[in-house]
Design a protein around this motif. Structure first.
Motif, PDB file in Angstrom:
ATOM      1  N   GLU A   1       0.865  -1.190   0.000  1.00  0.00           N
ATOM      2  CA  GLU A   1       0.000   0.000   0.000  1.00  0.00           C
ATOM      3  C   GLU A   1       0.899   1.236   0.000  1.00  0.00           C
ATOM      4  O   GLU A   1       1.431   1.636   1.041  1.00  0.00           O
ATOM      5  CB  GLU A   1      -0.885  -0.001   1.254  1.00  0.00           C
ATOM      6  CG  GLU A   1      -2.094  -0.921   1.162  1.00  0.00           C
ATOM      7  CD  GLU A   1      -3.249  -0.283   0.385  1.00  0.00           C
ATOM      8  OE1 GLU A   1      -3.141   0.896  -0.008  1.00  0.00           O
ATOM      9  OE2 GLU A   1      -4.259  -0.978   0.176  1.00  0.00           O
TER      10      GLU A   1
ATOM     11  N   VAL B   1      -7.453   2.495   1.719  1.00  0.00           N
ATOM     12  CA  VAL B   1      -7.601   1.050   1.635  1.00  0.00           C
ATOM     13  C   VAL B   1      -8.963   0.710   1.005  1.00  0.00           C
ATOM     14  O   VAL B   1      -9.073  -0.146   0.127  1.00  0.00           O
ATOM     15  CB  VAL B   1      -7.462   0.409   3.031  1.00  0.00           C
ATOM     16  CG1 VAL B   1      -7.758  -1.094   2.976  1.00  0.00           C
ATOM     17  CG2 VAL B   1      -6.061   0.667   3.580  1.00  0.00           C
ATOM     18  N   THR B   2     -10.004   1.417   1.450  1.00  0.00           N
ATOM     19  CA  THR B   2     -11.327   1.257   0.839  1.00  0.00           C
ATOM     20  C   THR B   2     -11.784   2.622   0.350  1.00  0.00           C
ATOM     21  O   THR B   2     -12.424   3.376   1.077  1.00  0.00           O
ATOM     22  CB  THR B   2     -12.344   0.730   1.882  1.00  0.00           C
ATOM     23  OG1 THR B   2     -11.744  -0.373   2.580  1.00  0.00           O
ATOM     24  CG2 THR B   2     -13.626   0.275   1.216  1.00  0.00           C
TER      25      THR B   2
ATOM     26  N   GLY C   1      -1.643  -0.394  -4.434  1.00  0.00           N
ATOM     27  CA  GLY C   1      -2.603   0.335  -3.596  1.00  0.00           C
ATOM     28  C   GLY C   1      -3.043   1.666  -4.173  1.00  0.00           C
ATOM     29  O   GLY C   1      -3.847   2.378  -3.567  1.00  0.00           O
TER      30      GLY C   1
ATOM     31  N   SER D   1       1.405  -2.018   5.018  1.00  0.00           N
ATOM     32  CA  SER D   1       0.305  -2.985   4.936  1.00  0.00           C
ATOM     33  C   SER D   1      -1.036  -2.253   5.010  1.00  0.00           C
ATOM     34  O   SER D   1      -1.090  -1.081   5.399  1.00  0.00           O
ATOM     35  CB  SER D   1       0.410  -3.983   6.089  1.00  0.00           C
ATOM     36  OG  SER D   1       0.129  -3.309   7.304  1.00  0.00           O
ATOM     37  N   SER D   2      -2.093  -2.938   4.670  1.00  0.00           N
ATOM     38  CA  SER D   2      -3.432  -2.336   4.704  1.00  0.00           C
ATOM     39  C   SER D   2      -3.779  -1.859   6.110  1.00  0.00           C
ATOM     40  O   SER D   2      -4.337  -0.772   6.285  1.00  0.00           O
ATOM     41  CB  SER D   2      -4.499  -3.334   4.263  1.00  0.00           C
ATOM     42  OG  SER D   2      -4.202  -3.806   2.993  1.00  0.00           O
ATOM     43  N   SER D   3      -3.457  -2.676   7.115  1.00  0.00           N
ATOM     44  CA  SER D   3      -3.841  -2.275   8.470  1.00  0.00           C
ATOM     45  C   SER D   3      -3.064  -1.036   8.908  1.00  0.00           C
ATOM     46  O   SER D   3      -3.600  -0.153   9.585  1.00  0.00           O
ATOM     47  CB  SER D   3      -3.642  -3.433   9.451  1.00  0.00           C
ATOM     48  OG  SER D   3      -2.322  -3.908   9.348  1.00  0.00           O
TER      49      SER D   3
ATOM     50  N   LYS E   1      -2.002   1.299   6.899  1.00  0.00           N
ATOM     51  CA  LYS E   1      -2.555   2.454   6.183  1.00  0.00           C
ATOM     52  C   LYS E   1      -3.856   2.924   6.836  1.00  0.00           C
ATOM     53  O   LYS E   1      -4.115   4.123   6.950  1.00  0.00           O
ATOM     54  CB  LYS E   1      -2.782   2.147   4.703  1.00  0.00           C
ATOM     55  CG  LYS E   1      -3.107   3.417   3.915  1.00  0.00           C
ATOM     56  CD  LYS E   1      -3.330   3.172   2.445  1.00  0.00           C
ATOM     57  CE  LYS E   1      -2.188   3.686   1.605  1.00  0.00           C
ATOM     58  NZ  LYS E   1      -2.459   3.580   0.171  1.00  0.00           N
TER      59      LYS E   1
END
Lengths: 182, 735
Positions: free
Chosen positions: A7, A66-67, A86, A151-153, A155
């Motif tokens: 990401e 992320v979303t 990402g 990582s996504s978490s 971010k």
């Protein structure tokens, strides 16, 4: 903060920002953006009351969420999130300039340029070759901006931090909200 | 980025790079010297990147630096020499050639020299730029001492410091546990990177940061403690701190015993300046005054970074002396983490200002000495105060200046008393504007000289501590202008001073200056990212040396007659000034003129630096104007709401001397009794369709608001004109 993960993000550290606005103008100059179109903005955020008043800085551009709310809101599916890095990208051929993305974005990121299609920070892929970082990162005297892969978490944590900063701004006693209220 | 990165990036995009020095802090070469890579596409200057290899900015560059191409190609650029054909102030000109312009000026100067004497010429100094020595050289060659220094910047601190401590003590950011930023803006003043990085590094290290100033700027936002002092009252605060430190015996007796002169007299003198007394003047609570005085005195590694903010009041020299005395009596001098005496660099270019020709006769001709005659020349040579030059035109005392040259400076927006300045420009015999872009006073100019920017010429070199770098031509000049250096060379030759002006050859002039460094311009240009010099290690506690340093006065007597810190200053006493720092009220203030405060209930002062404009310039640059499109007054939300003023409303700000029409910015980080505005507003932006603002009433030029009363507006020792007054603020009513 970790620097491994796919990401990509230009991370911001308010403890290192002096509000010199070098990043904002570097971005405008290097990307040849017209008046009024800003991929990056430097905000001054007030908290407290005189004499115990504090100001905090925020240099803000697209977080490549992320979303991404902008992508979800786009009726033309012109906004996509890339799995490999990402990045949240806009296909200007599909964009109809309806501005639903701008209404959905919590950070006030989407801008509408000369063609009235959505434009925003794309992390300057063409400029960050040969080891150089995007102009906003390169020009920062305090290294408040850094280009990282996380990582996504991680971010999501950064997104929350920016939301917290922006909430301070929207609660301040002087300003019209520059971004959506929370 | 570094050279390789810049080179490859440029190649990828079909561009070229030119490694050079940023030119945005001043026309024809700033004093800052940030290294840049200028990107050029098809002969057009397009973009800027900060140069990693420069020890000044280490790759960073500020908003102004990035906006350079827009400034160079601005619609307001001056491209041809002009001669006035209309009335003064009308703004009607005809184009003439460079040679005609030089010949015209030279003829006028020759005539006036014969009739009125060479001192009838004054040249106004801009902020410290790389070309200032050329102005001094021209004046001395001509026979005039009237170098018009602002009277409000740097030299005021230097003067009060050197005549108290023997030197200007610099903060040791790197080792301090406590830094007091006092009237100082460490982010926007000068090159962006060095002071900003030192500030951030100190904060990361855990140093306690205290900011003393009337409003919250980004540095205050990151400070541990904010002391919101009223504008122009720093002397009262510093005197009260001395009262606490000496009264509570928080002093370094060993240092005082050995290295200070007059402690007992100071001790008695400061008893009157209690924190309770100071609160009424400076608006800081006695508890807070005691707290910072105690913290400073008892923190071994504590330093004070005294800024330009203290140089704008009639009590300026008192404030600076009181701060110097605070450093001395607490032993915070030339010790690790305190304020240091920095040895001059071993490698320096040749001084070309012709100071060796100074004489008593020349000194006696100063039209309005910036420092008293007894203390001239000072560090930058002989100087008259900028505003006093205009005063002489109006009062004709001691004699009227007949010609003023303004190279890179705009008197009607730079100095106080705009109405008087414009009246003087109307009356003046001959006025020459030398600049890159249209200036505020240009309509009054007889001759306008267009200047090539530092991006359009191959000189000068820039020397900052540790780094020597060539300015390289990025593009061909956009007009017929030459550099500001070449202007003075050409004028020198036309006046018959060719021998002093390298016969007009700029390359020879540069090489002459570089000679002591074992370098010439050609050699320097072969070094794409300049030459780095090893800086010598600091030697602490050089008291015997520093306290016996020579002053620049004729014959070079020492600054400190006793070879000790002048707590009690016998030199000032002998010249008729107070031997001890005192408090002088500004022309208008709550404590000095309470009756006036009934009608004008807020204090007005101005900011002298900003992140996006250099003084009164560059409002014409769209990228910079976008950050701040309109002039705004910072006003506390409480002060605004009692006046039914909302954020963004147009307002009228009226002082006893003039009025402004500006916008309100509701600003929680300012004293509720104080309002502030950035100085230098006048210029429109043609590219964005924004018109100029009037220079006088109804505009946004804050200098129109202040007193210039010769009896009250000046610091008697260092000029330091007041930039503080009382105002009423009202919502603008559409008629």
């Amino acid at each position: 903060m970790a620097t491994s993960g796919n990401e990509l993000l230009i991370a911001f550290d308010p403890e290192k920002c002096t509000q010199c606005a070098g990043c904002q103008i570097a971005c405008k100059s290097w990307r040849e953006l017209p008046f009024g179109v800003q991929f990056r903005r430097v905000l001054n955020l007030w908290t407290g009351r005189y004499p115990r008043v504090k100001s905090t800085s925020l240099s803000l551009s697209c977080l490549h969420c992320v979303t991404p709310a902008c992508a979800a809101a786009c009726p033309e599916k012109a906004i996509v999130k890339r799995v490999e890095n990402g990045l949240v990208e806009v296909d200007s051929a599909l964009c109809i300039g309806c501005r639903l993305c701008a209404a959905a974005c919590l950070y006030g990121v989407p801008q509408f340029g000369v063609n009235d299609t959505m434009v925003k920070c794309d992390l300057c892929p063409g400029l960050s070759k040969n080891g150089a970082a995007p102009p906003c990162v390169e020009t920062c005297p305090g290294e408040a901006l850094t280009l990282i892969g996380i990582s996504s978490s991680e971010k999501l944590l950064h997104e929350e931090q920016i939301i917290r900063l922006l909430s301070m701004h929207n609660r301040s006693e002087t300003k019209e909200p520059m971004c959506r209220s929370f | 980025m570094n050279y390789q990165q810049a080179y490859h990036l440029a190649r990828t995009n079909g561009e070229e790079i030119v490694p050079t020095v940023c030119g945005m802090c001043g026309p024809g070469g700033p004093g800052g010297g940030c290294g840049i890579y200028a990107f050029v596409k098809n002969g057009r200057f397009t973009k800027v990147a900060g140069m990693d290899e420069s020890p000044v900015n280490k790759g960073a560059i500020c908003a102004k630096g990035h906006a350079a191409p827009q400034w160079v190609y601005s619609a307001d650029r001056l491209t041809h020499p002009l001669r006035r054909i209309g009335k003064k102030g009308e703004g009607k000109f005809e184009k003439i050639s460079w040679d005609e312009a030089i010949a015209h000026i030279a003829e006028k100067l020759r005539q006036q020299k014969t009739i009125y004497g060479p001192e009838s010429l004054a040249i106004l100094a801009p902020a410290k730029r790389s070309y200032n020595d050329y102005l001094k050289r021209f004046l001395t060659a001509h026979g005039s001492p009237n170098y018009g220094h602002s009277g409000i910047c740097a030299m005021q601190r230097a003067f009060a410091f050197t005549y108290t401590l023997g030197d200007y003590p610099r903060p040791d950011y790197d080792q301090s546990d406590m830094i007091i930023y006092w009237g100082r803006q460490p982010i926007y003043s000068g090159p962006v990177a060095r002071p900003a990085r030192a500030f951030l590094a100190a904060k990361r290290r855990g140093a306690k940061i205290i900011a003393i100033k009337p409003s919250v700027e980004p540095d205050v936002g990151m400070a541990d403690t904010w002391i919101p002092v009223r504008p122009g009252t720093d002397a009262a605060l510093a005197l009260a701190m001395l009262n606490v430190v000496i009264g509570e015996d928080l002093v370094d007796h060993a240092f005082i015993e050995k290295w200070c002169y007059g402690f007992n007299r100071l001790k008695v003198h400061v008893r009157q300046f209690t924190p309770q007394w100071a609160e009424k003047i400076c608006g800081v609570s006695p508890d807070q005054i005691k707290e910072i005085a105690y913290l400073y005195a008892t923190t071994p590694r504590a330093t004070i970074d005294l800024g330009n903010g203290v140089e704008h009041s009639p009590s300026s020299s008192d404030a600076i002396r009181a701060v110097a005395l605070l450093m001395a009596v607490t032993g915070h001098l030339d010790r690790p983490g305190a304020n240091l005496f920095i040895a001059p660099p071993k490698n320096a270019p040749r001084d070309i200002s012709l100071k060796k020709r100074y004489s008593k006769a020349l000194l006696a001709k100063l039209v309005g000495p910036e420092f008293p005659i007894a203390f001239q020349p000072f560090l930058e040579g002989l100087s008259s105060a900028y505003y006093r030059i205009f005063e002489s035109v109006l009062s004709e005392k001691p004699y009227p200046v007949r010609t003023i040259i303004a190279p890179g400076t705009q008197p009607s927006v730079s100095t106080r008393g705009t109405k008087q300045v414009i009246a003087a420009l109307q009356k003046l015999d001959f006025f020459v504007v030398v600049d890159v872009a249209r200036t505020a006073d240009m309509p009054y100019a007889d001759i306008v000289i267009p200047v090539a920017t530092g991006y359009e010429v191959n000189h000068p070199f820039q020397m900052v501590p540790g780094w020597l770098m060539a300015t390289r031509k990025v593009i061909e000049p956009v007009g017929e202008g030459k550099s500001i250096f070449q202007f003075f060379l050409d004028l020198g030759v036309a006046m018959g001073y060719g021998e002093d002006f390298w016969d007009g050859d700029i390359e020879t002039a540069m090489d002459d200056q570089l000679a002591p460094l074992g370098m010439d311009m050609q050699g320097l240009r072969l070094q794409p990212t300049g030459v780095n010099y090893q800086q010598t290690d600091h030697v602490f506690e050089k008291y015997a040396k520093v306290f016996n340093q020579s002053s620049p006065r004729l014959g070079f007597p020492a600054y400190l007659p006793q070879g000790k810190v002048a707590l009690y200053n016998t030199s000032f006493e002998a010249a008729g000034f107070s031997p001890l720092p005192r408090w002088h009220e500004p022309p208008e203030s709550f404590s000095g003129t309470p009756e006036l405060a009934q009608q004008y209930p807020l204090i007005l002062a101005d900011y002298h630096t900003s992140k996006n404009f250099s003084a009164s310039w560059q409002r014409n640059v769209p990228l910079l104007r976008e950050i701040q499109s309109e002039p705004v007054l910072h006003i506390h939300p409480n002060a605004a709401s009692t006046r039914q003023i909302k954020d963004g409303d147009w307002i009228k700000v009226k002082s006893p001397h003039g009025w402004l029409k500006v916008k309100a910015e509701l600003y929680p980080g300012i004293r509720p009794d104080t309002v502030m505005i950035l100085h230098g507003w006048w210029q429109g932006c043609k590219e964005l369709g924004i018109d100029d603002y009037p220079l006088l009433d109804g505009g946004a030029n804050v200098n129109n608001m202040y007193s210039v009363d010769p009896a009250r507006a000046y610091d008697p020792l260092v000029t330091a004109m007041t930039s503080q007054t009382l105002v009423q603020v009202k919502k603008w009513e559409v008629a």
